[in-house]
Design an enzyme around this catalytic site. Structure first.
Site, PDB file in Angstrom:
ATOM      1  N   TYR A  50     -61.162  65.938 -49.917  1.00  0.00           N
ATOM      2  CA  TYR A  50     -60.360  64.458 -49.529  1.00  0.00           C
ATOM      3  C   TYR A  50     -61.349  63.626 -48.795  1.00  0.00           C
ATOM      4  O   TYR A  50     -61.292  62.218 -49.183  1.00  0.00           O
ATOM      5  CB  TYR A  50     -59.228  65.107 -48.625  1.00  0.00           C
ATOM      6  CG  TYR A  50     -58.360  64.017 -48.165  1.00  0.00           C
ATOM      7  CD1 TYR A  50     -57.705  63.174 -49.320  1.00  0.00           C
ATOM      8  CD2 TYR A  50     -58.413  63.519 -46.962  1.00  0.00           C
ATOM      9  CE1 TYR A  50     -57.149  61.988 -48.778  1.00  0.00           C
ATOM     10  CE2 TYR A  50     -57.786  62.301 -46.408  1.00  0.00           C
ATOM     11  CZ  TYR A  50     -57.037  61.302 -47.418  1.00  0.00           C
ATOM     12  OH  TYR A  50     -56.352  60.434 -47.200  1.00  0.00           O
ATOM     13  N   SER A 132     -54.731  53.111 -39.590  1.00  0.00           N
ATOM     14  CA  SER A 132     -54.100  52.938 -40.913  1.00  0.00           C
ATOM     15  C   SER A 132     -52.524  53.131 -41.127  1.00  0.00           C
ATOM     16  O   SER A 132     -52.062  53.947 -40.090  1.00  0.00           O
ATOM     17  CB  SER A 132     -54.482  53.966 -41.933  1.00  0.00           C
ATOM     18  OG  SER A 132     -53.647  53.981 -43.085  1.00  0.00           O
ATOM     19  N   GLN A 153     -53.764  48.313 -39.408  1.00  0.00           N
ATOM     20  CA  GLN A 153     -53.881  48.073 -40.753  1.00  0.00           C
ATOM     21  C   GLN A 153     -52.745  48.234 -41.252  1.00  0.00           C
ATOM     22  O   GLN A 153     -52.053  49.187 -41.356  1.00  0.00           O
ATOM     23  CB  GLN A 153     -55.085  48.705 -41.440  1.00  0.00           C
ATOM     24  CG  GLN A 153     -55.174  48.739 -42.901  1.00  0.00           C
ATOM     25  CD  GLN A 153     -54.291  49.773 -43.686  1.00  0.00           C
ATOM     26  OE1 GLN A 153     -54.137  50.718 -43.207  1.00  0.00           O
ATOM     27  NE2 GLN A 153     -53.925  49.385 -45.015  1.00  0.00           N
ATOM     28  N   TYR A 155     -50.205  48.275 -45.189  1.00  0.00           N
ATOM     29  CA  TYR A 155     -50.182  48.283 -46.575  1.00  0.00           C
ATOM     30  C   TYR A 155     -48.785  47.598 -46.959  1.00  0.00           C
ATOM     31  O   TYR A 155     -47.969  47.246 -46.129  1.00  0.00           O
ATOM     32  CB  TYR A 155     -50.205  49.632 -47.143  1.00  0.00           C
ATOM     33  CG  TYR A 155     -51.429  50.371 -47.364  1.00  0.00           C
ATOM     34  CD1 TYR A 155     -52.381  49.467 -48.291  1.00  0.00           C
ATOM     35  CD2 TYR A 155     -51.928  51.693 -47.009  1.00  0.00           C
ATOM     36  CE1 TYR A 155     -53.758  50.204 -48.625  1.00  0.00           C
ATOM     37  CE2 TYR A 155     -53.043  52.145 -47.183  1.00  0.00           C
ATOM     38  CZ  TYR A 155     -54.022  51.315 -47.961  1.00  0.00           C
ATOM     39  OH  TYR A 155     -55.049  52.144 -48.440  1.00  0.00           O
ATOM     40  N   HIS A 303     -63.285  49.474 -51.073  1.00  0.00           N
ATOM     41  CA  HIS A 303     -62.443  50.654 -50.549  1.00  0.00           C
ATOM     42  C   HIS A 303     -63.306  51.904 -50.592  1.00  0.00           C
ATOM     43  O   HIS A 303     -62.912  52.859 -51.004  1.00  0.00           O
ATOM     44  CB  HIS A 303     -61.244  50.623 -51.402  1.00  0.00           C
ATOM     45  CG  HIS A 303     -59.950  51.148 -50.573  1.00  0.00           C
ATOM     46  ND1 HIS A 303     -59.153  50.345 -50.008  1.00  0.00           N
ATOM     47  CD2 HIS A 303     -59.513  52.451 -50.417  1.00  0.00           C
ATOM     48  CE1 HIS A 303     -58.310  51.216 -49.533  1.00  0.00           C
ATOM     49  NE2 HIS A 303     -58.446  52.352 -49.489  1.00  0.00           N
ATOM     50  N   ARG A 306     -63.446  54.222 -53.733  1.00  0.00           N
ATOM     51  CA  ARG A 306     -62.200  55.061 -53.997  1.00  0.00           C
ATOM     52  C   ARG A 306     -60.969  54.568 -54.703  1.00  0.00           C
ATOM     53  O   ARG A 306     -60.191  55.404 -55.059  1.00  0.00           O
ATOM     54  CB  ARG A 306     -61.583  55.417 -52.491  1.00  0.00           C
ATOM     55  CG  ARG A 306     -62.565  56.449 -51.713  1.00  0.00           C
ATOM     56  CD  ARG A 306     -61.684  56.446 -50.273  1.00  0.00           C
ATOM     57  NE  ARG A 306     -60.613  56.981 -50.089  1.00  0.00           N
ATOM     58  CZ  ARG A 306     -60.132  58.281 -49.976  1.00  0.00           C
ATOM     59  NH1 ARG A 306     -61.254  59.277 -49.931  1.00  0.00           N
ATOM     60  NH2 ARG A 306     -58.983  58.769 -50.086  1.00  0.00           N
TER      61      ARG A 306
HETATM   62  C1  LIG Z   1     -60.021  59.418 -46.738  1.00  0.00           C
HETATM   63  C2  LIG Z   1     -59.782  58.040 -46.722  1.00  0.00           C
HETATM   64  C3  LIG Z   1     -58.509  57.260 -46.492  1.00  0.00           C
HETATM   65  C4  LIG Z   1     -58.509  55.668 -46.454  1.00  0.00           C
HETATM   66  N1  LIG Z   1     -57.497  55.230 -46.363  1.00  0.00           N
HETATM   67  C5  LIG Z   1     -57.258  53.770 -46.219  1.00  0.00           C
HETATM   68  C6  LIG Z   1     -56.056  53.302 -45.789  1.00  0.00           C
HETATM   69  O1  LIG Z   1     -55.161  53.972 -45.315  1.00  0.00           O
HETATM   70  N2  LIG Z   1     -56.293  51.994 -45.799  1.00  0.00           N
HETATM   71  C7  LIG Z   1     -57.269  51.199 -46.070  1.00  0.00           C
HETATM   72  O2  LIG Z   1     -56.955  49.994 -46.034  1.00  0.00           O
HETATM   73  N3  LIG Z   1     -58.323  51.741 -46.481  1.00  0.00           N
HETATM   74  C8  LIG Z   1     -58.496  53.155 -46.310  1.00  0.00           C
HETATM   75  N4  LIG Z   1     -59.491  53.619 -46.754  1.00  0.00           N
HETATM   76  C9  LIG Z   1     -60.876  52.930 -46.818  1.00  0.00           C
HETATM   77  C10 LIG Z   1     -61.635  52.707 -45.605  1.00  0.00           C
HETATM   78  O3  LIG Z   1     -61.055  51.726 -44.946  1.00  0.00           O
HETATM   79  C11 LIG Z   1     -62.930  52.003 -46.007  1.00  0.00           C
HETATM   80  O4  LIG Z   1     -62.623  50.797 -46.789  1.00  0.00           O
HETATM   81  C12 LIG Z   1     -64.111  52.824 -46.639  1.00  0.00           C
HETATM   82  O5  LIG Z   1     -63.760  54.207 -46.334  1.00  0.00           O
HETATM   83  C13 LIG Z   1     -65.493  52.390 -46.530  1.00  0.00           C
HETATM   84  O6  LIG Z   1     -66.249  52.952 -47.133  1.00  0.00           O
HETATM   85  P1  LIG Z   1     -66.996  54.501 -46.749  1.00  0.00           P
HETATM   86  O7  LIG Z   1     -66.046  55.504 -46.749  1.00  0.00           O
HETATM   87  O8  LIG Z   1     -68.202  54.296 -47.715  1.00  0.00           O
HETATM   88  O9  LIG Z   1     -67.622  54.232 -45.209  1.00  0.00           O
HETATM   89  C14 LIG Z   1     -59.717  55.000 -46.715  1.00  0.00           C
HETATM   90  C15 LIG Z   1     -61.075  55.656 -46.782  1.00  0.00           C
HETATM   91  C16 LIG Z   1     -61.010  57.011 -46.804  1.00  0.00           C
HETATM   92  C17 LIG Z   1     -62.442  57.641 -46.919  1.00  0.00           C
END
Ligand SMILES: Cc1cc2nc3c(=O)[nH]c(=O)nc-3n(C[C@H](O)[C@H](O)[C@H](O)COP(=O)(O)O)c2cc1C
Length: 411
Positions: A50, A132, A153, A155, A303, A306
């Protein structure tokens, strides 16, 4: 004085509440990648998948890392002594470093209790902490734990004319969130193969492999017993007070559709009087649109790799977005940050601050409650060393170093 003595004398470990503890952790985990390697062994398989996995075959993540590694800073010598400070002002508030905790849904899957540990470490080091929408604690709890550094943050919940979204914003405002972040870059749901293969899918069903995984990870099991199962705590009032993870997940599937349109962003601008940030911008024209709506800040982000693995690395889009905003908005950046050197790269290319996601989860996975603080302390240490090495006496001076960035996007 030899190099090592000089380094020992100037090493600071700022951000860590206890220097001795930091030094001990630093010996075992001198970089974020040491934390990642240990996390892989220290948490159940599903938890690591995850926190670590991305879209496709993780090639978006790999490209984020390669793109940051490719940014070279040309040093100037004979201009500085000691380690420069890292303090920064963002949206009129003073922070300890240009580094923040990116918003993450379900970090408690990576390590039970994660949200509170992240918020506590951010408050201690006085760096931004972004809760989040689908984090594991409420806006009210986040404001209590991290009153000086708490951002929220959101959504998109478009049903009933954004009733849930507007209510969350009202709660965040009442709780004292300093900044509201609207995420733009999740217009569709995509697949993260490693998560699916590890059984992190709705409806959640405990299976033998997961139970055994937890049972054979004693630290994780203890954290789970102490903190309970991960929950989408913020959403509880909108699901009739239910605490069932599956009901929450069903609610999310039904209620969250698409990403904010610019018209919707404008409506949030009207309602939210404090600094407003949009997250997930990669195209300079989107930055211009945001600025034209009176948005205060922009997170250049893919993101963290992801969503899909065809997006360009955020660091490569950063200079064009900085140029488009032309000083009218604060430019922030995330996606691929694994060290203080990466933060300095982002700052040199015009970001006011960089955020990290996975790095903090690896910290949690390796060290539990101590992880986020160690990640912050490490990155601040590395940032100061990088600034000192390139001859920048401040973050501002880092912006005028010569940078080789051949992959910068041109539009
Ligand atoms: C497990 C996980 C959950 C995430 N959930 C959200 C979220 O709920 N809202 C959001 O805007 N970004 C979410 N992100 C993206 C992060 O805010 C961020 O953009 C990203 O992790 C940055 O890249 P890095 O993991 O390489 O540092 C998530 C990232 C991860 C790893």
């Amino acid at each position: 004085m030899d190099d090592r003595t000089a380094q020992a004398n100037t090493r600071v470990g700022t951000g860590a509440p206890d220097k001795t503890r930091y030094a001990a952790l630093h010996r075992r985990f001198p970089t974020i990648f040491h934390l990642r390697a240990h996390a892989r062994r220290h948490v159940p398989h599903f938890a690591f998948e995850y926190m670590d996995g991305g879209a496709g075959a993780d090639s978006g993540i790999d490209r984020n890392w390669a793109a940051l590694d490719a940014v070279e800073l040309v040093p100037r010598y004979g201009v500085t002594s000691g380690l420069p400070p890292t303090e920064v002002t963002l949206f009129g508030r003073h922070y300890g470093a240009p580094l923040g905790v990116a918003p993450m849904g379900g970090p408690a899957i990576a390590w039970p209790g994660a949200d509170a540990y992240l918020a506590t470490a951010a408050q201690q080091a006085r760096v931004p902490y972004v809760l989040s929408t689908v984090g594991g604690m409420t806006v009210e709890q986040a404001a209590e734990i991290a009153p000086d550094v708490f951002w929220f943050q959101l959504y998109r919940f478009a049903k009933n004319d954004h009733a849930v979204g507007f209510d969350l914003v009202k709660r965040a405002d009442a709780a004292g969130a300093h900044v509201l972040v609207l995420t733009l870059d999740v217009p569709v749901r995509t697949t993260r193969a490693r998560e699916v293969a590890a059984g992190i899918a709705y409806p959640f069903r405990p299976n033998l492999r997961r139970v055994l995984g937890i049972a054979s990870s004693p630290g994780y099991l203890r954290a789970l017993l102490r903190n309970g199962q991960p929950r989408f705590a913020n959403l509880r009032p909108y699901v009739g007070g239910s605490t069932s993870v599956n009901e929450m997940a069903r609610f999310l599937q039904n209620e969250t559709r698409g990403a904010f349109t610019w018209e919707e962003v404008a409506r949030f601008r009207d309602r939210w009087r404090r600094p407003l940030v949009v997250k997930g911008v990669l195209h300079p024209q989107d930055a211009e649109r945001a600025v034209s709506l009176g948005i205060d800040g922009i997170v250049v982000s893919n993101h963290g790799g992801r969503q899909i693995d065809a997006l360009p690395p955020a660091i490569d889009a950063l200079p064009a977005v900085v140029a488009a905003a032309g000083g009218r908005a604060t430019i922030l950046m995330d996606s691929g940050i694994r060290s203080g050197v990466d933060v300095v790269r982002a700052v040199a290319l015009g970001a006011q601050a960089a955020f990290a996601g996975k790095a903090f989860l690896w910290g949690l996975g390796a060290l539990g409650a101590d992880g986020p603080g160690h990640v912050i302390a490490l990155m601040i240490d590395e940032m100061r060393a990088a600034l000192g090495q390139i001859g920048a006496r401040s973050l501002t001076e880092a912006r005028s170093v010569v940078v080789r960035h051949p992959a910068a996007l041109r539009f």
